[in-house]
Write a protein that holds these residues in place. Sequence first.
Motif, mmCIF file in Angstrom:
data_model
loop_
_atom_site.group_PDB
_atom_site.id
_atom_site.type_symbol
_atom_site.label_atom_id
_atom_site.label_comp_id
_atom_site.label_asym_id
_atom_site.label_seq_id
_atom_site.Cartn_x
_atom_site.Cartn_y
_atom_site.Cartn_z
ATOM 1 N N ASN A 28 0.815 -1.205 0.000
ATOM 2 C CA ASN A 28 0.000 0.000 0.000
ATOM 3 C C ASN A 28 0.856 1.266 0.000
ATOM 4 O O ASN A 28 2.066 1.227 0.203
ATOM 5 C CB ASN A 28 -0.995 -0.004 1.160
ATOM 6 N N THR A 29 0.220 2.389 -0.233
ATOM 7 C CA THR A 29 0.927 3.670 -0.355
ATOM 8 C C THR A 29 1.697 4.021 0.901
ATOM 9 O O THR A 29 2.838 4.489 0.827
ATOM 10 C CB THR A 29 -0.078 4.794 -0.673
ATOM 11 N N GLU A 30 1.127 3.785 2.044
ATOM 12 C CA GLU A 30 1.787 4.130 3.310
ATOM 13 C C GLU A 30 3.069 3.326 3.514
ATOM 14 O O GLU A 30 4.102 3.870 3.905
ATOM 15 C CB GLU A 30 0.837 3.899 4.476
ATOM 16 N N ILE B 193 4.885 1.947 1.136
ATOM 17 C CA ILE B 193 5.840 2.383 0.117
ATOM 18 C C ILE B 193 6.525 3.670 0.557
ATOM 19 O O ILE B 193 7.742 3.798 0.461
ATOM 20 C CB ILE B 193 5.153 2.567 -1.248
ATOM 21 N N PHE B 194 5.741 4.630 1.056
ATOM 22 C CA PHE B 194 6.313 5.901 1.492
ATOM 23 C C PHE B 194 7.269 5.688 2.661
ATOM 24 O O PHE B 194 8.321 6.313 2.736
ATOM 25 C CB PHE B 194 5.203 6.893 1.866
ATOM 26 N N GLY C 22 3.368 12.703 4.105
ATOM 27 C CA GLY C 22 2.969 12.861 2.716
ATOM 28 C C GLY C 22 3.946 13.594 1.833
ATOM 29 O O GLY C 22 3.723 13.728 0.645
ATOM 30 N N CYS D 59 7.999 2.555 -6.899
ATOM 31 C CA CYS D 59 7.305 3.233 -5.805
ATOM 32 C C CYS D 59 7.142 4.734 -6.035
ATOM 33 O O CYS D 59 6.542 5.398 -5.208
ATOM 34 C CB CYS D 59 8.029 2.974 -4.484
ATOM 35 N N ALA E 20 5.659 7.781 -8.526
ATOM 36 C CA ALA E 20 4.786 8.085 -9.652
ATOM 37 C C ALA E 20 5.251 9.331 -10.401
ATOM 38 O O ALA E 20 4.997 9.476 -11.591
ATOM 39 C CB ALA E 20 3.358 8.284 -9.158
#
Length: 55
Positions: free
Chosen positions: A2-4, A6-7, A23, A42, A44
Motif C-alpha cells: 500500500n501507499t503508506e 511504500i512511502f 505525505g 514506488c 509516480a
Amino acid sequence: MNTESIFKEVRNAFTDKYYDTDGALLVNGNSLELLMNIPDHCIALILTDPPYQFS
C-alpha cells in the motif's frame, strides 16, 4: 504494497532528510546518487527544476 508502506520504505532509504512530513519528503543532494536509493516501482512522479541555462 500500500501507499503508506511504500512511502515508509522510501523515507527509510534516505538517512539525511532535508524536510520530512506526512505525505512529503524533500531531499537535498546529488540527484543521480539519490535516485539510486529509491526502491523500484514506488515513485509516480519526480519533479525537477534544472538551472536556467539547461532548460
